[in-house]
Design a protein around this motif. Structure first.
Motif, PDB file in Angstrom:
ATOM      1  N   ARG A  43      -0.383  17.024  -4.519  1.00 43.71           N
ATOM      2  CA  ARG A  43      -0.964  18.299  -4.958  1.00 43.71           C
ATOM      3  C   ARG A  43      -0.375  18.646  -6.312  1.00 43.71           C
ATOM      4  O   ARG A  43       0.651  18.089  -6.733  1.00 43.71           O
ATOM      5  N   VAL A  44      -1.013  19.597  -6.995  1.00 42.20           N
ATOM      6  CA  VAL A  44      -0.520  20.011  -8.299  1.00 42.20           C
ATOM      7  C   VAL A  44       0.765  20.817  -8.133  1.00 42.20           C
ATOM      8  O   VAL A  44       0.949  21.538  -7.145  1.00 42.20           O
ATOM      9  N   ASP A  45       1.690  20.666  -9.070  1.00 45.12           N
ATOM     10  CA  ASP A  45       2.886  21.505  -9.118  1.00 45.12           C
ATOM     11  C   ASP A  45       2.459  22.836  -9.726  1.00 45.12           C
ATOM     12  O   ASP A  45       2.195  22.930 -10.926  1.00 45.12           O
ATOM     13  N   LEU A  46       2.366  23.868  -8.902  1.00 46.33           N
ATOM     14  CA  LEU A  46       1.810  25.149  -9.343  1.00 46.33           C
ATOM     15  C   LEU A  46       2.620  25.774 -10.469  1.00 46.33           C
ATOM     16  O   LEU A  46       2.092  26.570 -11.253  1.00 46.33           O
ATOM     17  N   ASP A  47       3.904  25.432 -10.555  1.00 44.33           N
ATOM     18  CA  ASP A  47       4.751  25.993 -11.603  1.00 44.33           C
ATOM     19  C   ASP A  47       4.815  25.117 -12.844  1.00 44.33           C
ATOM     20  O   ASP A  47       5.419  25.510 -13.845  1.00 44.33           O
ATOM     21  N   ASP A  48       4.224  23.926 -12.777  1.00 47.54           N
ATOM     22  CA  ASP A  48       4.377  22.999 -13.901  1.00 47.54           C
ATOM     23  C   ASP A  48       3.144  22.115 -14.031  1.00 47.54           C
ATOM     24  O   ASP A  48       3.228  20.888 -13.981  1.00 47.54           O
ATOM     25  N   ARG A  49       1.974  22.742 -14.169  1.00 43.50           N
ATOM     26  CA  ARG A  49       0.748  21.974 -14.365  1.00 43.50           C
ATOM     27  C   ARG A  49       0.834  21.203 -15.679  1.00 43.50           C
ATOM     28  O   ARG A  49       1.435  21.690 -16.633  1.00 43.50           O
ATOM     29  N   PRO A  50       0.264  20.009 -15.786  1.00 46.76           N
ATOM     30  CA  PRO A  50      -0.569  19.308 -14.800  1.00 46.76           C
ATOM     31  C   PRO A  50       0.213  18.365 -13.895  1.00 46.76           C
ATOM     32  O   PRO A  50      -0.369  17.516 -13.241  1.00 46.76           O
ATOM     33  N   ARG A  51       1.551  18.471 -13.884  1.00 48.69           N
ATOM     34  CA  ARG A  51       2.361  17.584 -13.057  1.00 48.69           C
ATOM     35  C   ARG A  51       1.927  17.666 -11.594  1.00 48.69           C
ATOM     36  O   ARG A  51       1.613  18.738 -11.077  1.00 48.69           O
ATOM     37  N   GLN A  52       1.913  16.512 -10.935  1.00 51.46           N
ATOM     38  CA  GLN A  52       1.577  16.427  -9.520  1.00 51.46           C
ATOM     39  C   GLN A  52       2.839  16.099  -8.722  1.00 51.46           C
ATOM     40  O   GLN A  52       3.748  15.424  -9.221  1.00 51.46           O
ATOM     41  N   ILE A  53       2.887  16.576  -7.476  1.00 54.04           N
ATOM     42  CA  ILE A  53       4.043  16.315  -6.627  1.00 54.04           C
ATOM     43  C   ILE A  53       3.581  15.839  -5.259  1.00 54.04           C
ATOM     44  O   ILE A  53       2.448  16.091  -4.844  1.00 54.04           O
ATOM     45  N   VAL A  54       4.474  15.155  -4.563  1.00 55.71           N
ATOM     46  CA  VAL A  54       4.201  14.701  -3.204  1.00 55.71           C
ATOM     47  C   VAL A  54       4.450  15.866  -2.252  1.00 55.71           C
ATOM     48  O   VAL A  54       5.495  16.509  -2.296  1.00 55.71           O
ATOM     49  N   ASP A  55       3.466  16.150  -1.401  1.00 50.86           N
ATOM     50  CA  ASP A  55       3.583  17.253  -0.445  1.00 50.86           C
ATOM     51  C   ASP A  55       2.903  16.839   0.855  1.00 50.86           C
ATOM     52  O   ASP A  55       1.676  16.855   0.957  1.00 50.86           O
ATOM     53  N   PRO A  56       3.688  16.454   1.877  1.00 52.92           N
ATOM     54  CA  PRO A  56       3.084  15.993   3.133  1.00 52.92           C
ATOM     55  C   PRO A  56       2.374  17.090   3.908  1.00 52.92           C
ATOM     56  O   PRO A  56       1.588  16.799   4.810  1.00 52.92           O
ATOM     57  N   VAL A  57       2.632  18.364   3.568  1.00 57.78           N
ATOM     58  CA  VAL A  57       2.020  19.477   4.300  1.00 57.78           C
ATOM     59  C   VAL A  57       0.715  19.916   3.640  1.00 57.78           C
ATOM     60  O   VAL A  57      -0.336  19.999   4.281  1.00 57.78           O
ATOM     61  N   HIS A  58       0.775  20.212   2.340  1.00 60.18           N
ATOM     62  CA  HIS A  58      -0.387  20.771   1.649  1.00 60.18           C
ATOM     63  C   HIS A  58      -1.091  19.764   0.732  1.00 60.18           C
ATOM     64  O   HIS A  58      -2.139  20.088   0.169  1.00 60.18           O
ATOM     65  N   GLY A  59      -0.523  18.587   0.568  1.00 50.71           N
ATOM     66  CA  GLY A  59      -1.120  17.610  -0.334  1.00 50.71           C
ATOM     67  C   GLY A  59      -2.374  16.969   0.233  1.00 50.71           C
ATOM     68  O   GLY A  59      -2.598  16.952   1.444  1.00 50.71           O
ATOM     69  N   LYS A  60      -3.206  16.437  -0.664  1.00 50.07           N
ATOM     70  CA  LYS A  60      -4.403  15.697  -0.268  1.00 50.07           C
ATOM     71  C   LYS A  60      -4.064  14.207  -0.182  1.00 50.07           C
ATOM     72  O   LYS A  60      -3.252  13.700  -0.955  1.00 50.07           O
ATOM     73  N   ALA A  76      -3.693  10.463  -0.638  1.00 47.21           N
ATOM     74  CA  ALA A  76      -3.794   9.602  -1.818  1.00 47.21           C
ATOM     75  C   ALA A  76      -3.286   8.213  -1.436  1.00 47.21           C
ATOM     76  O   ALA A  76      -2.155   8.076  -0.966  1.00 47.21           O
ATOM     77  N   ILE A  77      -4.130   7.203  -1.634  1.00 49.00           N
ATOM     78  CA  ILE A  77      -3.800   5.838  -1.217  1.00 49.00           C
ATOM     79  C   ILE A  77      -3.969   4.896  -2.402  1.00 49.00           C
ATOM     80  O   ILE A  77      -4.995   4.920  -3.090  1.00 49.00           O
ATOM     81  N   THR A  78      -2.964   4.076  -2.631  1.00 48.16           N
ATOM     82  CA  THR A  78      -2.993   3.084  -3.705  1.00 48.16           C
ATOM     83  C   THR A  78      -2.542   1.734  -3.162  1.00 48.16           C
ATOM     84  O   THR A  78      -1.498   1.653  -2.508  1.00 48.16           O
ATOM     85  N   GLU A  79      -3.312   0.701  -3.436  1.00 49.27           N
ATOM     86  CA  GLU A  79      -2.888  -0.664  -3.132  1.00 49.27           C
ATOM     87  C   GLU A  79      -2.400  -1.314  -4.425  1.00 49.27           C
ATOM     88  O   GLU A  79      -2.888  -0.988  -5.508  1.00 49.27           O
ATOM     89  N   TRP A  80      -1.433  -2.219  -4.311  1.00 49.56           N
ATOM     90  CA  TRP A  80      -0.882  -2.847  -5.510  1.00 49.56           C
ATOM     91  C   TRP A  80      -0.607  -4.328  -5.272  1.00 49.56           C
ATOM     92  O   TRP A  80      -0.421  -4.770  -4.141  1.00 49.56           O
ATOM     93  N   ARG A  81      -0.588  -5.060  -6.381  1.00 48.89           N
ATOM     94  CA  ARG A  81      -0.295  -6.494  -6.332  1.00 48.89           C
ATOM     95  C   ARG A  81       0.454  -6.881  -7.604  1.00 48.89           C
ATOM     96  O   ARG A  81       0.076  -6.477  -8.706  1.00 48.89           O
ATOM     97  N   VAL A  82       1.521  -7.644  -7.456  1.00 49.55           N
ATOM     98  CA  VAL A  82       2.314  -8.077  -8.608  1.00 49.55           C
ATOM     99  C   VAL A  82       1.561  -9.166  -9.368  1.00 49.55           C
ATOM    100  O   VAL A  82       1.055 -10.124  -8.775  1.00 49.55           O
ATOM    101  N   THR A  92       0.850  -1.190   0.000  1.00 52.03           N
ATOM    102  CA  THR A  92       0.000   0.000   0.000  1.00 52.03           C
ATOM    103  C   THR A  92       0.885   1.239   0.000  1.00 52.03           C
ATOM    104  O   THR A  92       1.871   1.307   0.742  1.00 52.03           O
ATOM    105  N   ILE A  93       0.539   2.202  -0.831  1.00 50.90           N
ATOM    106  CA  ILE A  93       1.268   3.471  -0.915  1.00 50.90           C
ATOM    107  C   ILE A  93       0.352   4.569  -0.405  1.00 50.90           C
ATOM    108  O   ILE A  93      -0.793   4.691  -0.842  1.00 50.90           O
ATOM    109  N   ASP A  94       0.851   5.367   0.529  1.00 58.00           N
ATOM    110  CA  ASP A  94       0.082   6.476   1.095  1.00 58.00           C
ATOM    111  C   ASP A  94       0.953   7.724   1.028  1.00 58.00           C
ATOM    112  O   ASP A  94       1.737   8.003   1.929  1.00 58.00           O
TER     113      ASP A  94
END
Length: 528
Positions: A425-442, A444-450, A419-421
């Motif tokens: 949030r969007v990279d304000l200087d480089d939309r639509p790229r998204q970045i990891v932000d533990p302070v302002h980010g929303k 996001a949880i993903t489970e995975w299986r090989v 599981t990835i948690d």
């Protein structure tokens, strides 16, 4: 798409040179190369770094900053000193404020202890009074002493009420005493906070004046000889911080100044990745949209450039294929290269939404209940009316609609499930790229299986438990996620590749029908 072969050669030389910069081992940076032709036909290249390198704007062998250095020096050193003086005033004021806040915090803690102790005493008093009242009501009486017993109970009840009111009065006296003790400290803090606010406002106003003056030192030419300031290029909006300091504007400005003809351009990240992820040593990336978009749109004017791709132009007219339809729901299989909803401009109008509107002219409401990226294929859910759309939105928000994606990622993944948690949030200087932000980010949880492994790649089933933009792509690529970009990802991959598409497909969609209650499962296997 990989850079031009000449740009690739320039990047290789650049990377050998930047290895001498020690700070890049901990703080990576974006560099750029611009292949150019001189008037006599000789081919060479220019190189630049984004912002400053090692605390300086000027490094031998690299493009200088775009701004007029002499003009900037006429006001910036004095302005910088003025801001430093204001910062010193704020620091001195903070030194006066800090002990007062600490004293007030200690006082509040003592008051809390006193109130808690008093509350416990009063609670015990209430229990005692309740026991007395309960005992009085349960005591039997005879006719001969009814009057006397009644009077006695009345007097006892009055005494208990008096005790209750006494506790309340004691509470009020303590609160009043606490307010009186706090007032001298809060009065001093109000004065100092007001003074600090005034200084902050003065600093903000002066910073704004200096920023406007700095912007006026940036002027950008193009191949037609037209000159525009950075404020003109971003008007009516304010230029973002650092606009004009990226590698691409520096390189084009130097080329025009030296009468060189631009041929090919590429940007490459060198050094450690940023904490937000999305950048890898040696990987090439397009120029950012937020800071560079308006500048490059002007600076490239007059040059013969490769045409921008018009996404969706090769998508067949019968796409997206219909998977399911009833009176309320529509499920389609979106192909790669077709937008979910229209983009900006007529060239980017073609989309699933536009095509469904044409197929179902009587449908009401927003229609599409969710979206898939342009580069992602797979199942999309739509509603034919507003009520059904609202029901589907609530189901997505409650996470009761199950989605399964399949993807190939670069590298061999250790482990079989996980599981990835990582908040995004969007990279304000480089939309639509998204970045990891533990302070302002929303969240996001993903489970995975090989599902499958080869010598160089891993096939995964991905289960997004939230629906953030580019969630699966960022979670796969980020070093704190899988650290393995999805094959064919032109935004988050480490290196250029020739894969014709992003190997990410929304394969399965399961939900309870919002009207009939029937459990529905739709599946369209990936083509890869």
């Amino acid at each position: 798409m990989p850079p031009h072969p000449l740009a690739q050669r320039a990047i290789a030389e650049l990377r050998r040179d930047v290895s001498r910069f020690d700070p890049l081992a901990t703080d990576g940076k974006m560099f750029g190369v611009l292949v150019v032709a001189a008037a006599d036909g000789r081919i060479g290249y220019l190189r630049a770094f984004s912002g400053m390198l090692g605390g300086t704007w000027h490094v031998d062998g690299y493009a200088p900053p775009v701004f007029d250095y002499a003009a900037r020096e006429r006001f910036w050193p004095a302005g910088e000193a003025e801001l430093a003086t204001i910062d010193a005033e704020l620091a001195a004021l903070d030194d006066r404020i800090a002990p007062l806040r600490a004293e007030l915090a200690a006082l509040d803690e003592r008051h809390l202890g006193e109130l808690t102790a008093q509350r416990d005493v009063h609670a015990a008093n209430r229990r005692d009074r309740h026991a007395v009242r309960s005992g009085s009501r349960s005591t039997p009486s005879t006719d001969s002493n009814d009057d006397a017993s009644g009077a006695k109970r009345t007097n006892a009840s009055h005494e208990l009420d008096q005790l209750s009111r006494a506790d309340g009065a004691e509470r009020k006296r303590m609160l009043a005493s606490h307010r009186q003790q706090r007032e001298p400290l809060t009065a001093k803090l109000r004065v100092l906070d007001f003074e600090r606010n005034q200084i902050e406002r003065r600093k903000t106003a002066r910073s704004r004046e200096l920023l406007v003056a700095i912007h006026e030192t940036y002027a950008f030419a193009n191949a037609r000889g037209e000159l525009r300031t950075v404020r003109e290029l971003f008007a009516p909006a304010e230029p973002p911080g650092g606009a004009g300091d990226c590698a691409a504007p520096k390189l084009l400005a130097l080329a025009y100044r030296e009468k060189l003809r631009p041929i090919a351009f590429a940007e490459v990240w060198c050094g450690a990745p940023p904490a937000t992820g999305g950048r890898h040593d040696g990987a090439c990336y397009p120029a950012c949209r937020g800071k560079c978009g308006p500048i490059l749109a002007h600076a490239l004017g007059g040059l013969i450039t490769d045409p921008l791709p018009i996404f969706g132009s090769t998508v067949a007219d019968d796409e997206p294929k219909l998977v399911y339809q009833d009176a309320w729901l529509i499920v389609v299989d979106k192909p790669v290269g077709l937008l979910s909803v229209p983009g900006r401009g007529e060239q980017l109008r073609d989309s699933v939404l536009v095509r469904l509107r044409q197929r179902y002219p009587d449908a009401t409401g927003p229609l599409l209940a969710h979206r898939l990226d342009l580069d992602t294929s797979g199942l999309l859910l739509a509603a034919t009316d507003q009520q059904t759309y609202g029901a589907l939105q609530r189901m997505f928000e409650s996470r009761v609609i199950d989605k399964r994606y399949v993807a190939w990622v670069e590298g061999v993944i250790a482990g079989d499930t996980g599981t990835i948690d990582l908040p995004l949030r969007v990279d304000l200087d480089d939309r639509p790229r998204q970045i990891v932000d533990p302070v302002h980010g929303k969240q996001a949880i993903t489970e995975w299986r090989v599902l499958e492994r080869t010598a160089t790649r891993t096939k995964l089933a991905l289960f997004p438990r939230t629906g953030r933009t580019h969630q699966l792509r960022v979670h796969a690529a980020h070093p704190r996620g899988l650290g393995a970009p999805i094959v064919g990802d032109r935004l988050y991959a480490r290196t250029p590749h020739d894969e014709p598409r992003l190997l990410l497909h929304a394969e399965t969609l399961s939900l309870q029908h919002p009207h009939t209650g029937q459990w529905l499962t739709f599946e369209r296997p990936a083509s890869f």
